[in-house]
Scaffold this motif. Structure first.
Motif, PDB file in Angstrom:
ATOM      1  N   MET A   1       0.848  -1.189   0.000  1.00 45.21           N
ATOM      2  CA  MET A   1       0.000   0.000   0.000  1.00 45.21           C
ATOM      3  C   MET A   1       0.885   1.242   0.000  1.00 45.21           C
ATOM      4  O   MET A   1       1.882   1.317   0.725  1.00 45.21           O
ATOM      5  N   ALA A   2       0.556   2.202  -0.819  1.00 49.52           N
ATOM      6  CA  ALA A   2       1.287   3.468  -0.900  1.00 49.52           C
ATOM      7  C   ALA A   2       0.387   4.595  -0.424  1.00 49.52           C
ATOM      8  O   ALA A   2      -0.838   4.525  -0.543  1.00 49.52           O
ATOM      9  N   ARG A   3       1.013   5.654   0.089  1.00 49.76           N
ATOM     10  CA  ARG A   3       0.253   6.790   0.605  1.00 49.76           C
ATOM     11  C   ARG A   3       0.823   8.078   0.047  1.00 49.76           C
ATOM     12  O   ARG A   3       2.037   8.293   0.035  1.00 49.76           O
ATOM     13  N   ARG A   4      -0.060   8.948  -0.449  1.00 49.85           N
ATOM     14  CA  ARG A   4       0.338  10.274  -0.901  1.00 49.85           C
ATOM     15  C   ARG A   4       0.328  11.253   0.266  1.00 49.85           C
ATOM     16  O   ARG A   4      -0.280  11.002   1.312  1.00 49.85           O
ATOM     17  N   ALA A   5       0.984  12.402   0.043  1.00 52.19           N
ATOM     18  CA  ALA A   5       1.037  13.424   1.086  1.00 52.19           C
ATOM     19  C   ALA A   5      -0.357  13.884   1.484  1.00 52.19           C
ATOM     20  O   ALA A   5      -0.600  14.247   2.633  1.00 52.19           O
ATOM     21  N   GLY A   6      -1.296  13.856   0.548  1.00 51.59           N
ATOM     22  CA  GLY A   6      -2.657  14.278   0.834  1.00 51.59           C
ATOM     23  C   GLY A   6      -3.468  13.258   1.601  1.00 51.59           C
ATOM     24  O   GLY A   6      -4.583  13.541   2.013  1.00 51.59           O
ATOM     25  N   GLY A   7      -2.899  12.055   1.777  1.00 53.33           N
ATOM     26  CA  GLY A   7      -3.561  11.033   2.557  1.00 53.33           C
ATOM     27  C   GLY A   7      -4.187   9.918   1.746  1.00 53.33           C
ATOM     28  O   GLY A   7      -4.642   8.925   2.306  1.00 53.33           O
ATOM     29  N   GLU A   8      -4.222  10.040   0.400  1.00 54.78           N
ATOM     30  CA  GLU A   8      -4.831   8.990  -0.400  1.00 54.78           C
ATOM     31  C   GLU A   8      -4.003   7.718  -0.319  1.00 54.78           C
ATOM     32  O   GLU A   8      -2.781   7.748  -0.297  1.00 54.78           O
ATOM     33  N   LEU A   9      -4.691   6.563  -0.293  1.00 52.98           N
ATOM     34  CA  LEU A   9      -4.041   5.268  -0.214  1.00 52.98           C
ATOM     35  C   LEU A   9      -4.267   4.502  -1.499  1.00 52.98           C
ATOM     36  O   LEU A   9      -5.321   4.590  -2.116  1.00 52.98           O
TER      37      LEU A   9
ATOM     38  N   GLY B   1      -0.275  -6.772  -6.819  1.00 53.40           N
ATOM     39  CA  GLY B   1      -0.189  -6.984  -8.249  1.00 53.40           C
ATOM     40  C   GLY B   1       0.452  -5.826  -8.972  1.00 53.40           C
ATOM     41  O   GLY B   1       0.121  -5.532 -10.118  1.00 53.40           O
ATOM     42  N   LEU B   2       1.395  -5.177  -8.336  1.00 58.32           N
ATOM     43  CA  LEU B   2       2.022  -3.988  -8.902  1.00 58.32           C
ATOM     44  C   LEU B   2       2.647  -4.250 -10.260  1.00 58.32           C
ATOM     45  O   LEU B   2       2.566  -3.453 -11.171  1.00 58.32           O
ATOM     46  N   ASP B   3       3.290  -5.406 -10.407  1.00 59.10           N
ATOM     47  CA  ASP B   3       3.993  -5.729 -11.643  1.00 59.10           C
ATOM     48  C   ASP B   3       3.851  -7.230 -11.871  1.00 59.10           C
ATOM     49  O   ASP B   3       4.146  -8.020 -10.980  1.00 59.10           O
ATOM     50  N   PRO B   4       3.404  -7.654 -13.054  1.00 58.41           N
ATOM     51  CA  PRO B   4       3.223  -9.091 -13.302  1.00 58.41           C
ATOM     52  C   PRO B   4       4.510  -9.880 -13.163  1.00 58.41           C
ATOM     53  O   PRO B   4       4.472 -11.091 -12.956  1.00 58.41           O
ATOM     54  N   ASP B   5       5.661  -9.249 -13.305  1.00 63.85           N
ATOM     55  CA  ASP B   5       6.947  -9.933 -13.173  1.00 63.85           C
ATOM     56  C   ASP B   5       7.358 -10.108 -11.720  1.00 63.85           C
ATOM     57  O   ASP B   5       8.388 -10.705 -11.428  1.00 63.85           O
ATOM     58  N   LEU B   6       6.568  -9.544 -10.795  1.00 67.91           N
ATOM     59  CA  LEU B   6       6.947  -9.577  -9.377  1.00 67.91           C
ATOM     60  C   LEU B   6       5.844 -10.241  -8.560  1.00 67.91           C
ATOM     61  O   LEU B   6       5.479  -9.789  -7.486  1.00 67.91           O
ATOM     62  N   SER B   7       5.316 -11.321  -9.099  1.00 65.45           N
ATOM     63  CA  SER B   7       4.226 -12.032  -8.428  1.00 65.45           C
ATOM     64  C   SER B   7       4.623 -12.429  -7.017  1.00 65.45           C
ATOM     65  O   SER B   7       5.691 -12.972  -6.779  1.00 65.45           O
TER      66      SER B   7
ATOM     67  N   ALA C   1      10.719  -6.196  -0.019  1.00 65.47           N
ATOM     68  CA  ALA C   1      11.072  -7.001  -1.187  1.00 65.47           C
ATOM     69  C   ALA C   1      10.870  -6.224  -2.477  1.00 65.47           C
ATOM     70  O   ALA C   1      11.654  -6.341  -3.428  1.00 65.47           O
ATOM     71  N   LEU C   2       9.811  -5.407  -2.532  1.00 71.78           N
ATOM     72  CA  LEU C   2       9.583  -4.580  -3.712  1.00 71.78           C
ATOM     73  C   LEU C   2      10.729  -3.591  -3.921  1.00 71.78           C
ATOM     74  O   LEU C   2      11.212  -3.413  -5.040  1.00 71.78           O
ATOM     75  N   LEU C   3      11.149  -2.958  -2.851  1.00 68.88           N
ATOM     76  CA  LEU C   3      12.267  -2.019  -2.949  1.00 68.88           C
ATOM     77  C   LEU C   3      13.522  -2.714  -3.439  1.00 68.88           C
ATOM     78  O   LEU C   3      14.258  -2.202  -4.288  1.00 68.88           O
ATOM     79  N   ASP C   4      13.785  -3.903  -2.901  1.00 63.65           N
ATOM     80  CA  ASP C   4      14.998  -4.626  -3.270  1.00 63.65           C
ATOM     81  C   ASP C   4      14.942  -5.089  -4.720  1.00 63.65           C
ATOM     82  O   ASP C   4      15.941  -5.058  -5.432  1.00 63.65           O
ATOM     83  N   SER C   5      13.756  -5.498  -5.184  1.00 65.36           N
ATOM     84  CA  SER C   5      13.625  -6.045  -6.537  1.00 65.36           C
ATOM     85  C   SER C   5      13.599  -4.952  -7.609  1.00 65.36           C
ATOM     86  O   SER C   5      14.210  -5.095  -8.662  1.00 65.36           O
ATOM     87  N   LEU C   6      12.871  -3.872  -7.329  1.00 60.57           N
ATOM     88  CA  LEU C   6      12.715  -2.835  -8.337  1.00 60.57           C
ATOM     89  C   LEU C   6      13.745  -1.716  -8.204  1.00 60.57           C
ATOM     90  O   LEU C   6      14.117  -1.097  -9.197  1.00 60.57           O
ATOM     91  N   GLY C   7      14.161  -1.446  -6.979  1.00 64.95           N
ATOM     92  CA  GLY C   7      14.936  -0.234  -6.734  1.00 64.95           C
ATOM     93  C   GLY C   7      13.974   0.923  -6.503  1.00 64.95           C
ATOM     94  O   GLY C   7      12.829   0.904  -6.983  1.00 64.95           O
ATOM     95  N   LEU C   8      14.431   1.924  -5.784  1.00 66.45           N
ATOM     96  CA  LEU C   8      13.559   3.024  -5.397  1.00 66.45           C
ATOM     97  C   LEU C   8      13.030   3.796  -6.600  1.00 66.45           C
ATOM     98  O   LEU C   8      11.848   4.140  -6.666  1.00 66.45           O
TER      99      LEU C   8
ATOM    100  N   LEU D   1      10.370   1.689  -8.512  1.00 69.02           N
ATOM    101  CA  LEU D   1       9.181   1.533  -7.685  1.00 69.02           C
ATOM    102  C   LEU D   1       8.371   2.821  -7.666  1.00 69.02           C
ATOM    103  O   LEU D   1       7.135   2.800  -7.770  1.00 69.02           O
ATOM    104  N   THR D   2       9.052   3.955  -7.577  1.00 68.74           N
ATOM    105  CA  THR D   2       8.365   5.245  -7.601  1.00 68.74           C
ATOM    106  C   THR D   2       7.628   5.443  -8.919  1.00 68.74           C
ATOM    107  O   THR D   2       6.483   5.904  -8.948  1.00 68.74           O
ATOM    108  N   GLU D   3       8.269   5.073 -10.013  1.00 64.40           N
ATOM    109  CA  GLU D   3       7.632   5.189 -11.323  1.00 64.40           C
ATOM    110  C   GLU D   3       6.396   4.305 -11.421  1.00 64.40           C
ATOM    111  O   GLU D   3       5.350   4.723 -11.949  1.00 64.40           O
TER     112      GLU D   3
END
Length: 274
Positions: A1-9, A14-20, A28-35, A38-40
């Motif tokens: 789950m990601a959160r924006r500064a405005g509070g939206e979640l 299922g962020l990426d089909p290659d990272l099932s 693990a997402l940070l380690d696999s994609l890099g910051l 992942l931000t993109e």
């Protein structure tokens, strides 16, 4: 789950089909994609994925896998003084088991054997890579990000054990005694973890307030010391010590533990009947 500064979640499931299978594990997402990637990916999903209502979200700890919670005792002078103890010449370590973890908006449930529960707001470091024997100048290489931890303590049991000169880990390690969250703040969101205000509020009363710049041993020293001969694993937590203002809680109290720039962790206390 990601959160924006405005509070939206936004769900990262299922962020990426290659990272099932990694969608529930931010480390693990940070380690696999890099910051950067992942931000993109997160930015791309904001335009298509539905946002979530926080009141309908069941928060779990922001680490899916944790082998140990490394906790520092007496790492702030004022807390050592209120405890009637001296600041140690070296970092003092104790552990909480991963079974003590619980999430934001989840209850902290005190076992019937204790009637004296106290709060301890702390900055928590989340380890991002397998780390051992890391020198101080490379400490940031180990860090995935930061979160808030409330080092719950059955103070009556702890003091009884201290008076008997026996280990007091049990007073810290009951189920739900390590509430953590709500989110993992990545290193780019926290330029200097040594300049963060910590507060803990109960019923509108601010009980604890200080700054991480007052730590006796900063993060470079702590990570170097802990990784000296002991492997830190991805998802492991370092609770960097609490500040002055610890105080008893009563049944039904709601705690708001805040680390500025990282988040506010909310939990309500429940005492079990004897």
């Amino acid at each position: 789950m990601a959160r924006r500064a405005g509070g939206e979640l936004l769900s990262l499931s299922g962020l990426d089909p290659d990272l099932s299978g990694l969608g529930a594990d931010p480390v693990a997402l940070l380690d696999s994609l890099g910051l950067e990637r992942l931000t993109e990916e997160v930015d791309r999903r904001w335009s298509s994925g539905p946002t979530l209502d926080e009141s309908a979200v069941l928060f779990e700890p922001p680490v899916a896998t944790c082998t140990k919670i490394c906790c520092l005792a007496l790492n702030y002078l004022a807390h050592a003084q209120e405890s009637g103890m001296e600041v140690p010449p070296e970092p003092v370590l104790f552990f909480k088991p991963p079974s003590a973890l619980t999430g934001h908006n989840q209850p902290v449930v005190a076992p019937a054997r204790t009637r004296h529960l106290e709060h301890e707001v702390e900055l928590a470091v989340v380890i991002g890579k397998v780390t051992r024997d890391l020198p101080e100048e490379r400490w940031l290489e180990a860090v995935a990000g930061y979160t808030v931890i409330n080092d719950m303590t059955a103070r009556d049991l702890q003091l009884a054990n201290i008076s008997r000169n026996v280990p007091w880990d049990q007073s810290k390690g009951f189920d739900t005694f390590a509430p953590v969250g709500p989110y993992l703040a990545t290193v780019d969101e926290v330029p200097d973890p040594h300049k963060l205000e910590l507060t803990l509020e109960v019923g509108g009363e601010i009980r604890q307030r200080a700054n991480t710049g007052q730590m006796v041993f900063g993060l470079p020293r702590l990570i170097a010391d802990l990784s000296d001969g002991m492997t830190l694993m991805p998802g492991d937590l370092i609770a960097t010590g609490t500040i002055a203002g610890i105080a008893p809680l009563k049944d039904g109290d709601t705690m708001r533990a805040t680390v500025a720039g990282v988040g506010t962790l909310v939990n309500t206390v429940q005492f079990r009947s004897a």
